[in-house]
Design a protein around this motif. Structure first.
Motif, PDB file in Angstrom:
ATOM      1  N   TYR A 110      30.227 -50.691  -0.098  1.00  9.34           N
ATOM      2  CA  TYR A 110      30.659 -51.916   0.572  1.00  9.34           C
ATOM      3  C   TYR A 110      31.004 -51.641   2.038  1.00  9.34           C
ATOM      4  N   GLU A 111      31.703 -50.554   2.285  1.00 12.65           N
ATOM      5  CA  GLU A 111      32.101 -50.228   3.657  1.00 12.65           C
ATOM      6  C   GLU A 111      30.883 -50.098   4.572  1.00 12.65           C
ATOM      7  N   TYR A 133      27.888 -51.649   4.353  1.00 13.23           N
ATOM      8  CA  TYR A 133      27.345 -52.954   4.720  1.00 13.23           C
ATOM      9  C   TYR A 133      28.302 -53.705   5.645  1.00 13.23           C
ATOM     10  N   ALA A 134      29.593 -53.636   5.364  1.00 16.76           N
ATOM     11  CA  ALA A 134      30.572 -54.335   6.195  1.00 16.76           C
ATOM     12  C   ALA A 134      30.533 -53.827   7.626  1.00 16.76           C
ATOM     13  N   GLU A 175      28.618 -64.272   1.321  1.00 15.67           N
ATOM     14  CA  GLU A 175      29.917 -64.480   0.670  1.00 15.67           C
ATOM     15  C   GLU A 175      29.908 -65.756  -0.171  1.00 15.67           C
ATOM     16  N   PHE A 229      28.498 -57.835  -3.675  1.00 16.65           N
ATOM     17  CA  PHE A 229      29.936 -58.106  -3.639  1.00 16.65           C
ATOM     18  C   PHE A 229      30.517 -58.262  -5.041  1.00 16.65           C
ATOM     19  N   ILE A 274      37.393 -56.574  -3.516  1.00 10.24           N
ATOM     20  CA  ILE A 274      36.061 -56.054  -3.832  1.00 10.24           C
ATOM     21  C   ILE A 274      36.196 -54.615  -4.283  1.00 10.24           C
ATOM     22  N   PRO A 323      34.129 -51.553  -4.789  1.00 10.59           N
ATOM     23  CA  PRO A 323      32.782 -51.079  -4.461  1.00 10.59           C
ATOM     24  C   PRO A 323      32.116 -50.417  -5.660  1.00 10.59           C
TER      25      PRO A 323
END
Length: 586
Positions: free
Chosen positions: A23-24, A26-27, A63, A100, A169, A171
């Motif tokens: 997740y980190e 993509y963020a 989202e 997500f 979230i 991950p």
């Protein structure tokens, strides 16, 4: 053979990039919300339609997609059918939104899947929902009858769902499923390859290293191949993981693709990367010859000179090379891999100069082994340490030379290993076990050989597949599949039963250096001999309206079909018979 060093936990693989988790990553890529991210090109009757999304707009849609998935009760590990009928930005929106919530997208082949195949994929994956576009709506009534509890939601309505706020979230681990991509089904029912987050992280690291890109370097990805294939799936995911990347998504290939390529190359700050198959270059030749190219040739030449064309899925021979040199004055980056390997395991080095590439291509065309000419098509070098390759004498246990390495120049089976390889196939465990031997993935079943380049690097050359496959338009079709389709059409047209005739198919490259001609042998019983002329006329004419493009015969002959004592068709002998007849094709 030594095994590739283990990338068995998240930390060891993420040591190769600066993120703690999926997740980190993509963020971080979407942190600059004002940056342009996706441009959607849709050729239509009125010309080109264009729709653009910033990273902020795209992230907000993702989202909203995640919120919609959660609202419908879908969560970690649940599978969703991606029912699209052309490339769509909403396909990519839901792929990011699925991450997500831990939901797993499942591809549908909008070029080939009929209702029967779609139904089979739902059963095999135990999918709980279908995401669909307008073109897919024709299947919904039947699918609701077949699966009364399945959830349906229309992709274009995602913006109507408010983004979730304050969600926690968790991950996914690298071992969790990210995508189920089905193979083309050319050897029977399509196989569902389980590709993990590990596979796609390895894919990202492969491309970053291959193009020598630093974090934030500008990059333009021009995607025209279908998103239901491993090709565009891998490249689009790479673009979603990189700051500075812009994805140009084309709804489907039309002649306007070449105008789009010119426009993209003219405005892009960084390298332009597009993935094609060799037949796309044939289309370009035909457009130019017919005077129907939708862009000025000099403008296109300039654009091609600034574009990295990655060619795959079929051999790249002298004719394709000459065409690309004529148009863009640069050689392609040939790539090689499969759905099960999350796209490519090797490719022509991006930093190789054109004169070095040309020498490498020519070395394969003129290769000899033990005094005999053995033609090979250059497919590049491994992406070590992410992928590792070997060439072995045999891949089936019990065979002589099982997993024994071949000498340089000696033809053998290509095997591979690395963090990119699929977790396995859906369905019976033996299907997966059959393609993993001695910690190597052996399911490619391609015959290759190696040679040393002038710099000492090990180059790989593709020769053939050992399986009964016909290559058309960059896709593989089993001889049995094509023969069955033609046999059905023949039986329906003439009212024949299966015991009144036999039909077999083989492929040989005759008219094209990268596509096989479809060569058909028909064996008629005594009572049907009078139909010979009518059958030949039908197979070379009207049958084209009843079968797929790959199944349209280029040559028809009438002869006994050679078989083993078990009744199996002896394809090698059939091929020899065609060669002996010197192929007087129409």
């Amino acid at each position: 053979m030594n095994k590739l060093y283990s990338l068995s936990d998240d930390r060891s693989l993420y040591a190769l990039c600066p993120f703690e988790n999926v997740y980190e990553e993509y963020a971080y890529a979407f942190a600059d919300r004002d940056e342009g991210f996706l441009c959607y090109w849709r050729p239509g009757e009125g010309g080109l339609k264009q729709e653009s999304f910033t990273r902020g707009e795209f992230w907000a849609l993702a989202e909203s997609a995640a919120a919609l998935l959660k609202e419908m009760g879908l969560g970690r590990g649940d599978r969703v059918i991606q029912g699209f009928t052309e490339n769509s930005p909403y396909d990519l929106v839901f792929r990011l939104g699925a991450l997500f919530e831990g939901v797993v997208p499942v591809t549908v082949n909008w070029q080939a899947d009929d209702l029967e195949k779609i139904t089979g994929k739902i059963r095999l994956t135990l999918a709980k929902a279908i995401l669909y576009d307008r073109g897919f709506e024709k299947h919904l009534a039947r699918l609701k009858e077949e699966f009364p509890g399945i959830i349906l939601f229309k992709a274009e309505e995602v913006g109507e769902s408010p983004p979730a706020t304050g969600r926690v979230i968790c991950p996914p681990s690298l071992e969790e499923e990210k995508m189920i991509i089905f193979t083309s089904g050319t050897t029977g029912f399509p196989k569902g390859a389980i590709l993990t987050h590990r596979s796609y992280l390895a894919n990202r690291l492969t491309f970053d290293g291959y193009f020598h890109l630093k974090e934030g370097d500008p990059l333009a990805l021009l995607l025209v191949n279908p998103l239901h294939h491993a090709n565009s799936s891998a490249l689009s995911d790479w673009g979603m993981r990189r700051r500075g990347a812009v994805i140009h998504l084309v709804a489907r290939y039309t002649t306007l693709y070449w105008k789009i390529l010119s426009l993209v190359a003219e405005v892009s700050r960084g390298p332009v990367v597009t993935a094609l198959v060799a037949s796309h270059i044939d289309f370009l030749d035909n457009l130019l010859a017919a005077g129907t190219l939708p862009v000025e040739i000099e403008r296109l030449k300039e654009a091609l000179g600034r574009t990295e064309i990655m060619l795959g899925s079929a051999p790249v021979g002298p004719t394709t090379i000459r065409s690309l040199l004529k148009y863009g004055k640069r050689l392609p980056l040939v790539r090689f891999g499969s759905t099960e390997t999350c796209l490519q395991v090797l490719a022509v080095p991006a930093g190789m100069k054109d004169e070095e590439k040309l020498r490498a291509f020519e070395a394969g065309w003129g290769h000899e082994y033990r005094g005999e000419k053995v033609t090979g098509y250059y497919i590049g070098r491994e992406h070590y340490p992410i992928t590792r390759l070997a060439v072995v004498k045999a891949i089936d246990p019990g065979e002589e030379g099982y997993m024994a390495p071949c000498a340089e120049g000696e033809p053998g089976y290509l095997v591979t290993q690395g963090a990119n390889i699929m977790k396995g196939y859906l369905g019976p465990r033996e299907n997966t076990e059959a393609v993993f031997r001695e910690e190597w993935y052996t399911g490619l079943r391609d015959i290759v050989f190696t040679r040393r380049g002038t710099d000492g690097g090990l180059d790989y050359y593709w020769m053939s597949r050992d399986s009964a496959m016909l290559i058309k338009g960059g896709a593989n079709y089993s001889y049995d599949q094509v023969a069955a389709e033609l046999s059905r059409a023949l039986a329906e047209e003439f009212g024949l039963t299966q015991d009144q005739f036999g039909l077999a198919v083989v492929g040989l490259r005759i008219k094209s250096e990268h596509d096989d001609s479809c060569l058909v042998t028909v064996e008629l019983k005594t009572e049907t001999g009078h139909l010979k002329e009518a059958i030949e006329e039908f197979l070379l004419g009207k049958v084209a309206d009843r079968v797929g493009k790959a199944s349209r015969p280029d040559y028809v002959r009438f002869a006994p079909i050679p078989r083993s004592f078990k009744g199996e068709i002896l394809y090698s002998r059939l091929i020899d018979e065609f060669k002996d007849e010197r192929l007087n094709t129409p």
